[in-house]
Design an enzyme around this catalytic site. Structure first.
Site, short mmCIF file in Angstrom:
data_model
loop_
_atom_site.label_atom_id
_atom_site.label_comp_id
_atom_site.label_asym_id
_atom_site.label_seq_id
_atom_site.Cartn_x
_atom_site.Cartn_y
_atom_site.Cartn_z
N THR A 70 2.50 -2.79 -24.01
CA THR A 70 3.45 -3.50 -23.16
C THR A 70 4.79 -3.63 -23.87
O THR A 70 5.02 -3.01 -24.92
CB THR A 70 2.87 -4.87 -22.74
OG1 THR A 70 3.72 -5.46 -21.77
CG2 THR A 70 2.69 -5.79 -23.92
N LYS A 79 6.51 0.69 -24.82
CA LYS A 79 6.00 1.72 -23.91
C LYS A 79 6.61 3.09 -24.16
O LYS A 79 6.01 4.11 -23.82
CB LYS A 79 6.22 1.28 -22.46
CG LYS A 79 5.41 0.04 -22.10
CD LYS A 79 5.44 -0.26 -20.62
CE LYS A 79 4.57 -1.48 -20.33
NZ LYS A 79 4.41 -1.73 -18.88
N GLY A 100 16.60 -3.55 -14.20
CA GLY A 100 16.04 -3.26 -15.51
C GLY A 100 15.93 -1.77 -15.76
O GLY A 100 15.90 -0.96 -14.81
N GLY A 110 13.80 -0.46 -18.65
CA GLY A 110 12.83 -0.25 -19.72
C GLY A 110 11.70 0.66 -19.27
O GLY A 110 11.80 1.39 -18.28
N ARG A 140 21.88 -4.26 -17.59
CA ARG A 140 23.00 -4.74 -18.40
C ARG A 140 23.63 -3.60 -19.19
O ARG A 140 24.84 -3.48 -19.29
CB ARG A 140 22.51 -5.82 -19.36
CG ARG A 140 22.18 -7.14 -18.70
CD ARG A 140 21.65 -8.13 -19.73
NE ARG A 140 21.33 -9.41 -19.13
CZ ARG A 140 20.78 -10.43 -19.78
NH1 ARG A 140 20.49 -10.30 -21.08
NH2 ARG A 140 20.52 -11.57 -19.17
N THR A 141 22.77 -2.75 -19.79
CA THR A 141 23.26 -1.57 -20.51
C THR A 141 23.27 -0.42 -19.52
O THR A 141 22.23 0.15 -19.19
CB THR A 141 22.35 -1.24 -21.70
OG1 THR A 141 22.18 -2.42 -22.50
CG2 THR A 141 22.95 -0.14 -22.55
N LEU A 185 8.01 -8.34 -11.30
CA LEU A 185 6.81 -7.87 -11.98
C LEU A 185 6.33 -8.83 -13.07
O LEU A 185 5.27 -8.61 -13.65
CB LEU A 185 7.04 -6.48 -12.55
CG LEU A 185 7.38 -5.41 -11.50
CD1 LEU A 185 7.39 -4.03 -12.12
CD2 LEU A 185 6.41 -5.46 -10.33
N TYR A 237 4.57 -12.30 -14.21
CA TYR A 237 3.60 -13.20 -13.59
C TYR A 237 3.39 -14.48 -14.39
O TYR A 237 2.64 -15.36 -13.97
CB TYR A 237 2.25 -12.49 -13.37
CG TYR A 237 1.70 -11.84 -14.61
CD1 TYR A 237 0.89 -12.54 -15.50
CD2 TYR A 237 1.98 -10.50 -14.89
CE1 TYR A 237 0.40 -11.95 -16.64
CE2 TYR A 237 1.48 -9.90 -16.03
CZ TYR A 237 0.70 -10.62 -16.89
OH TYR A 237 0.21 -10.03 -18.02
N GLY A 258 4.02 -10.35 -10.28
CA GLY A 258 3.35 -9.16 -10.79
C GLY A 258 1.87 -9.31 -11.06
O GLY A 258 1.25 -8.38 -11.60
#
Length: 513
Positions: free
Chosen positions: A293, A297, A359, A361, A383-384, A448, A450, A471
């Protein structure tokens, strides 16, 4: 087999006995922390072993070693002597162990302890930088052949844990206690047997007296959820790798399944800050499979010998298992996400739907892949901005930043909004990643995360009248797929029904203890 030792840190003898009696069935032995007792209470410690009825460690920890005793050594020696004095010929009525530091030199007291069957634990507490040669230090600490050497190390990184683990493996042939204190050392407590430790220290965290060493686990959680007493050298080890991991439902899910099917396996949280150092530990622990996680990843990919087509396509991996050729990687986020989203929307695909992905990632990569596969159009905001661009270009999606320009662009992609970042997750920033956006109430919104069950982002969407989902459903779906990946079979339907009946409320209750 390693034992569970309940650390008793109450201010009175009576309170410590109340706690011990409440958690007795989860406990093999206890440690009486005399340094935590009120001054007047310290005069009555001699009778505690008889009252406790189980083996007890006598400990008066100095403040320089992380304890609470601030008196001089003379006063401490008198207290120890009081605890060991007038020892009964029946060793069961005496303290079974006394914990004294490596620099403690009172031969008469040590001899008295041995005479009446009290074993000495010779301890060293390393609270700052690790010493260079831990095995040599352990060898030098042992003053007599029957002593138990204890190393309690405050670990600041995965590399520190690796060094303690390797030191333990090289120091064989005698009882020892190995403790990795702190966030990164939690799995050394669950897998004490694999770390070569004689016992693992626990606390009753639901009690107000729990002020033990950093990283101590709740005694009930250790005994029930992780089935500590059943962990042997033959037990198969699985786990989740990430940082932080307090928000992960996976240990509850897998260990509950293992208990239902009487599987000799345990699923452990592995908080790490170096994936490369961790894989050295994983080999030594003979870990069979892992969930991966945030934030590893993508970082885990170089450690894999082979991976699935999905991993190759998405560029992120959330599941690995050991094979004869090395680690094999897969990604169950994709299928778990799409199944959860389509059921939430009541649709078979995403044709004619415009989606915003927040996001960029590893999870965002899986989500973008599935949105494309299901026929949807999307914009990726992050943000990036260049990270959003890298994901979006692969699927001919739009991209932007989480600024006014990005918010303006997403107005055409607001049928479904999916939040994939860690913002709002327990242990991360408790913010709203989309605070510049005003919900109309017509959007379908999926976060996502939880834990917590409702992030600030999801609360704001619900308040505006949006349909929302967190999530939890997705993580259970993908965990079922991970189980199949680990064991080559599906979870028995009857067990899955029981898991679903327990649901998110049970997880949140367990997490809050």
């Amino acid at each position: 087999m390693a034992k569970i030792c309940l650390c008793l840190t109450g201010k009175t003898i009576k309170r410590n006995l109340e706690i011990l009696n409440k958690y007795r069935k989860f406990t093999d032995m206890a440690e009486l922390r005399v340094d935590c007792l009120d001054p007047d209470e310290r005069l009555h410690i001699r009778r505690f072993p008889e009252l406790a009825g189980i083996p007890v460690i006598l400990t008066i920890r100095r403040d320089i070693d992380g304890g609470y005793f601030t008196g001089g050594e003379g006063a401490r020696v008198k207290l120890l002597a009081n605890g060991l004095a007038y020892a009964n010929a029946d060793s069961r009525l005496n303290f079974a162990y006394v914990d004294i530091e490596e620099d403690f030199q009172v031969p008469s007291l040590e001899e008295a302890a041995r005479t009446f069957g009290t074993r000495i634990i010779r301890s060293c507490h390393i609270l700052n930088d690790l010493i260079e040669d831990i095995p040599a230090k352990m060898k030098s600490m042992r003053h007599a052949g029957d002593e138990i050497v204890k190393m309690a190390v405050s670990v600041k990184s995965t590399r520190d844990v690796k060094r303690v683990f390797q030191a333990s493996k090289s120091f064989t042939g005698q009882d020892k206690i190995m403790v990795c204190m702190g966030h990164y050392g939690i799995y050394s407590r669950i897998l004490a047997e694999r770390f070569g430790s004689f016992l693992t220290y626990t606390s009753a965290l639901s009690e107000n007296t729990a002020i033990g060493a950093p990283g101590q686990m709740d005694v009930r959680e250790l005994a029930e959820l992780y089935r500590f007493r059943k962990i042997t050298k033959k037990t198969k080890v699985y786990g989740v790798v990430g940082n932080p991991l307090k928000a992960s439902v996976s240990p509850w899910f897998f260990n509950t399944v293992f208990a239902l099917e009487n599987n000799d396996a345990v699923y452990v949280p592995f908080p790490v800050n170096s994936i490369r150092d961790f894989f050295v530990i994983a080999k030594g622990l003979d870990v069979q499979g892992l969930s991966i996680t945030v934030p590893f990843k993508e970082a885990v990919l170089p450690e894999l010998s082979r991976n699935s087509e999905v991993v190759g396509s998405v560029g992120a991996c959330n599941t690995i298992h050991r094979t004869n050729e090395g680690w094999y990687g897969d990604n169950t986020d994709c299928a778990g996400f799409s199944a959860s989203l389509l059921e939430f929307l009541g649709r078979k695909n995403l044709k004619f739907k415009k989606v915003t992905i927040i996001g960029a990632g590893g999870v965002s990569r899986a989500v973008a892949s599935e949105i494309f596969r299901m026929g949807g159009k999307a914009i990726v905001l992050n943000r990036t901005v260049h990270k959003a661009r890298n994901i979006a270009l692969k699927y001919n999606f739009r991209w932007g930043g989480l600024d006014e320009n990005g918010i303006e662009m997403m107005s055409k992609y607001s049928d479904v909004i999916i939040q994939t970042s860690s913002v709002g997750m327990e242990g991360y920033e408790a913010d709203d990643p989309l605070e510049l956006y005003s919900f109309t109430g017509k959007e379908a919104v999926m976060d996502l995360i939880y834990t917590p069950a409702e992030t600030p982002f999801l609360k704001r969407a619900a308040a505006a009248g949006c349909r929302t989902i967190n999530g939890f459903d997705m993580v259970i779906r993908q965990a079922c797929m991970q189980y199949s990946n680990f064991f080559g079979k599906d979870i028995p339907q009857k067990n899955l029904l029981q898991i679903n009946s327990l649901g998110a409320n049970t997880w949140n209750k367990i997490r809050s203890t």
